[in-house]
Design a protein around this motif. Structure first.
Motif, short mmCIF file in Angstrom:
data_model
loop_
_atom_site.label_atom_id
_atom_site.label_comp_id
_atom_site.label_asym_id
_atom_site.label_seq_id
_atom_site.Cartn_x
_atom_site.Cartn_y
_atom_site.Cartn_z
N LYS A 129 -4.90 -7.84 -3.95
CA LYS A 129 -4.62 -6.79 -4.52
C LYS A 129 -5.53 -5.67 -3.21
CE LYS A 129 -5.91 -5.79 -8.52
NZ LYS A 129 -6.23 -5.25 -10.09
N ASN A 130 -6.58 -5.95 -3.16
CA ASN A 130 -7.79 -5.15 -2.34
C ASN A 130 -7.21 -5.16 -0.65
OD1 ASN A 130 -9.48 -4.43 -4.37
ND2 ASN A 130 -10.74 -6.09 -4.12
N ALA A 135 -1.04 3.40 -10.95
CA ALA A 135 -1.30 4.64 -11.59
C ALA A 135 -2.33 5.64 -10.68
CB ALA A 135 -2.26 4.54 -12.85
N LEU A 136 -3.24 5.06 -9.87
CA LEU A 136 -4.13 5.94 -8.82
C LEU A 136 -3.30 6.17 -7.61
CD1 LEU A 136 -7.31 3.89 -9.59
CD2 LEU A 136 -6.58 6.48 -10.27
N GLY A 137 -2.25 5.62 -7.37
CA GLY A 137 -1.34 5.86 -6.07
C GLY A 137 -1.94 5.02 -5.01
N LEU A 138 -2.65 4.06 -5.23
CA LEU A 138 -3.05 3.03 -3.96
C LEU A 138 -1.88 1.89 -3.91
CD1 LEU A 138 -6.43 2.46 -5.44
CD2 LEU A 138 -6.03 3.94 -3.71
N LEU A 139 -1.21 1.89 -4.67
CA LEU A 139 -0.10 0.46 -4.60
C LEU A 139 1.23 1.07 -5.24
CD1 LEU A 139 -2.09 -2.87 -5.43
CD2 LEU A 139 -1.41 -1.83 -3.16
N PHE A 177 3.04 -9.91 -3.44
CA PHE A 177 3.71 -10.24 -4.90
C PHE A 177 2.90 -10.42 -5.97
CE2 PHE A 177 6.84 -11.25 -1.67
CZ PHE A 177 8.16 -10.83 -2.19
N LEU A 178 2.82 -9.67 -6.73
CA LEU A 178 1.80 -9.53 -7.94
C LEU A 178 2.50 -9.23 -9.30
CD1 LEU A 178 -1.19 -7.70 -6.25
CD2 LEU A 178 -1.11 -10.07 -7.04
N SER A 179 1.85 -9.57 -10.50
CA SER A 179 2.42 -9.12 -11.96
C SER A 179 2.29 -7.61 -11.65
CB SER A 179 1.66 -10.10 -13.20
OG SER A 179 1.92 -9.34 -14.13
N PRO A 180 3.14 -6.87 -12.53
CA PRO A 180 2.87 -5.50 -13.03
C PRO A 180 1.61 -5.39 -13.53
CG PRO A 180 5.18 -6.16 -13.19
CD PRO A 180 4.43 -7.32 -12.87
N LEU A 181 1.26 -6.38 -14.65
CA LEU A 181 0.19 -6.31 -15.42
C LEU A 181 -1.26 -6.20 -14.66
CD1 LEU A 181 0.84 -9.36 -17.70
CD2 LEU A 181 0.75 -6.77 -18.47
N ALA A 182 -1.18 -6.89 -13.40
CA ALA A 182 -2.21 -6.85 -12.66
C ALA A 182 -2.43 -5.61 -11.74
CB ALA A 182 -2.36 -7.87 -11.42
N ILE A 183 -1.37 -4.97 -11.41
CA ILE A 183 -1.61 -3.68 -10.70
C ILE A 183 -1.33 -2.43 -11.30
CG2 ILE A 183 -0.51 -5.12 -8.54
CD1 ILE A 183 2.32 -3.61 -8.90
N LYS A 184 -1.55 -2.33 -12.78
CA LYS A 184 -1.24 -1.14 -13.42
C LYS A 184 -1.99 -0.05 -13.06
CE LYS A 184 -0.27 -2.24 -17.78
NZ LYS A 184 -0.53 -2.58 -19.00
N ARG A 185 -3.45 -0.32 -12.78
CA ARG A 185 -4.32 0.68 -12.55
C ARG A 185 -4.03 1.27 -11.31
NH1 ARG A 185 -10.67 -0.95 -12.93
NH2 ARG A 185 -9.75 -0.72 -15.29
N GLU A 186 -3.84 0.39 -10.15
CA GLU A 186 -3.76 0.73 -8.77
C GLU A 186 -2.37 1.58 -8.51
OE1 GLU A 186 -6.54 -2.38 -8.89
OE2 GLU A 186 -4.47 -2.30 -9.68
N SER A 198 0.81 -1.22 -0.14
CA SER A 198 0.15 0.11 0.03
C SER A 198 0.92 1.22 -0.03
CB SER A 198 -0.91 0.01 1.27
OG SER A 198 -1.55 1.59 1.23
N ALA A 199 0.35 2.18 -0.82
CA ALA A 199 1.16 3.48 -0.63
C ALA A 199 1.20 3.99 0.85
CB ALA A 199 0.39 4.65 -1.20
N ARG A 200 0.46 3.56 1.90
CA ARG A 200 0.29 4.23 3.22
C ARG A 200 1.40 3.30 4.11
NH1 ARG A 200 -4.89 3.96 2.09
NH2 ARG A 200 -5.09 2.40 3.70
N SER A 201 2.03 2.26 3.47
CA SER A 201 2.70 1.15 4.16
C SER A 201 4.08 1.61 4.66
CB SER A 201 2.86 -0.15 3.19
OG SER A 201 4.11 -0.82 3.78
#
Length: 298
Positions: free
Chosen positions: A232-233, A254-258, A243-252, A172-175
């Motif tokens: 992700k959630n 970009a939104l600054g969530l992860l 641990f995740l693929s960059p394909l899976a977290i692209k949107r998060e 998380s961006a807050r981690s």
């Protein structure tokens, strides 16, 4: 399409014989001569010259033949492609695909849309399971094609490379781990959220940990979650590393969530592969889907 005059010239040039060209084209020899004269009049240069009882191409005729060979190849490809397009538009079939989570959610939708536009009457079913269960479905003949991470040793299965992917540590961006370098010692003590047993993501992660001589029991694994979206959630709300693929977290991202976690030297790579049953002939639609997927991502 090539005009009659060019087709006649091509036949004469290939056989160096007016009579043979007439025979091949199923027209009279005077008709062949008429078409050659018409073409020579049009381009205003001689294409053949007499050499006793034989004929030979002039330099201009040689050049013309070179161009026509290329034109014939293009014409043949065009005609073949038109037939393929016609067959695509009328082909009725069913294609059952099984894919692991990352592929189902973030890779294959783009391929499925592109494929459907070219094969509109093919009915497509996509099941989304982890790698282990997708391969079980393939062996049980529940699906025609599997698309999964990496390879598992099996004489019953045939693998064909699709594309490369990575697995990255993310939080998380807050981690407290966000936005800074995390040492391997810190990583070992950090709370971890992992995918379930049988997932391709976990398999790729486990192989890399083995290279570092790190066992799961050496780590602080707090939770295991069944699926990319739930992981992700969870990570967005928690302070754990996952641990995740960059394909899976692209949107998060970009939104600054992860954010990706910077762990120096840690590189987790894997490949995506098409899997079929060994020794089994593929249907035209299965082959076409594989070709389309490779085309979309190349």
């Amino acid at each position: 399409m090539l005009s009659v005059s060019y087709e006649v010239f091509y036949a004469v040039a290939c056989h160096l014989s007016f009579s043979k060209a007439a025979e091949v084209l199923c027209i009279s020899q005077p008709a062949v001569s008429k078409q050659i004269k018409k073409l020579e009049s049009l381009i205003e240069v001689p294409l053949f010259e007499r050499q006793g009882n034989a004929i030979a191409l002039t330099p201009q005729g040689e050049k013309m033949l070179t161009y026509l060979r290329e034109a014939k190849l293009i014409q043949n490809r065009m005609e073949a492609d038109v037939e393929i397009i016609k067959s695509r538009m009328t082909a009725k079939a069913e294609l059952k695909i099984g894919a692991s989570t990352t592929l189902s959610l973030y890779v294959l939708p783009r391929v499925l849309s592109s494929f459907r536009k070219k094969w509109p009457l093919v009915k497509i079913t996509l099941i989304n399971r982890n790698t282990e269960n997708v391969l079980k479905a393939l062996k049980a003949h529940e699906i025609d094609l599997a698309v999964v991470e990496d390879k598992q040793e099996s004489n019953a299965l045939h693998y064909e490379f699709f594309m490369n992917d990575r697995i990255v540590p993310v939080c998380s961006a807050r981690s407290p781990f966000a936005g800074r370098e995390v040492s391997m010692d810190e990583f070992k003590a950090a709370p971890l959220a992992m995918r379930e047993i049988g997932s391709g993501t976990l398999s790729a992660w486990s192989r890399t940990m083995s290279k570092w001589n790190i066992k799961a029991s050496d780590l602080n694994i707090k939770v295991r979650l069944g699926g990319t979206e739930v992981l992700k959630n969870f990570l967005i709300e928690d302070d754990s590393i996952g641990f995740l693929s960059p394909l899976a977290i692209k949107r998060e991202v970009a939104l600054g969530l992860l954010q990706e976690v910077n762990i120096p030297g840690l590189l987790i790579e894997r490949s995506f592969n098409f899997v079929t049953r060994t020794g089994e002939s593929l249907t035209d639609t299965t082959r076409a889907f594989i070709r389309e997927a490779k085309s979309v991502y190349n």
